[in-house]
Design a protein around this motif. Structure first.
Motif, short mmCIF file in Angstrom:
data_model
loop_
_atom_site.label_atom_id
_atom_site.label_comp_id
_atom_site.label_asym_id
_atom_site.label_seq_id
_atom_site.Cartn_x
_atom_site.Cartn_y
_atom_site.Cartn_z
N ARG A 1 46.80 41.46 45.81
CA ARG A 1 46.28 40.38 44.97
C ARG A 1 47.42 39.54 44.40
NH1 ARG A 1 44.08 42.66 39.85
NH2 ARG A 1 46.31 42.68 39.46
N SER B 1 36.50 39.66 52.03
CA SER B 1 36.80 40.92 51.36
C SER B 1 37.56 41.86 52.27
CB SER B 1 35.50 41.61 50.93
OG SER B 1 34.82 40.83 50.00
N THR C 1 40.17 41.69 42.44
CA THR C 1 39.94 43.06 42.87
C THR C 1 38.64 43.51 42.21
OG1 THR C 1 41.34 43.89 41.10
CG2 THR C 1 42.35 43.68 43.27
N ALA D 1 45.63 47.26 46.38
CA ALA D 1 44.79 46.07 46.13
C ALA D 1 45.45 45.16 45.09
CB ALA D 1 43.40 46.50 45.67
N GLU D 2 45.99 45.75 44.05
CA GLU D 2 46.67 44.94 43.02
C GLU D 2 47.93 44.30 43.58
OE1 GLU D 2 47.18 47.69 39.79
OE2 GLU D 2 45.07 47.50 39.17
N LEU E 1 39.49 44.07 47.65
CA LEU E 1 40.20 42.82 47.41
C LEU E 1 39.32 41.68 47.89
CD1 LEU E 1 43.06 41.55 46.66
CD2 LEU E 1 43.38 41.44 49.12
#
Length: 159
Positions: A145, A132, A108, A141-142, A122
């Motif tokens: 991921r 991306s 990220t 995003a986390e 990301l």
């Protein structure tokens, strides 16, 4: 052919892209001002600066008003067990399938403008390139991921 991906990036991406466009327009205006100063100093015709100013205004209108909403409408993604489906583009719509088996690592990324809007990008890296997905909330995003990391690891174990 697969259906269009369902997931969208955050709508505040429009503001991020407009901020980038504004910064570009300011830099171009500074350059036009420099051309104007040089043309005044060397007594060149003022129409040179006028053309530069006109081109800068057209670029600013396009990058601040037209492109960001269209770009947001086109950006989509979908996460599947075996692949990541990414779609983007304004005139030419690019659709990419990234097989989980090819994923090497997932990152990220957050610069100052994304941080201002509480967004993150990301990045999915394969041996060949990096893909991306911009303008996701930091939490989303986390989550993506971590999920991609787990799915890619499972696929690697299946080999």
């Amino acid at each position: 052919m697969r259906e269009e991906p369902e997931q969208r990036i955050e709508r505040t991406a429009i503001n991020v892209w407009r901020t980038h466009g504004l910064i570009t327009a300011i830099i171009l205006l500074i350059l036009v001002g420099a051309v104007f100063a040089v043309s005044y100093w060397f007594e060149w015709p003022y129409w040179i600066s006028a053309i530069g100013l006109g081109v800068t205004l057209v670029i600013a209108i396009i990058h601040l008003g037209l492109i960001p909403p269209i770009r947001w409408r086109r950006w989509r993604y979908q996460l599947y067990d075996q692949e990541i489906y990414i779609q983007h583009g304004i005139i030419i719509v690019k659709r990419t399938l990234v097989p989980m088996i090819r994923v090497q690592h997932v990152d990220t990324k957050q610069g100052p403008i994304l941080k201002k809007f509480n967004l993150s990008t990301l990045q999915v890296s394969t041996a060949a390139t990096t893909h991306s997905i911009p303008a996701l909330t930091v939490k989303e995003a986390e989550r993506l991921r971590d999920q991609i990391s787990i799915l890619a690891r499972v696929d690697q174990d299946d080999i």
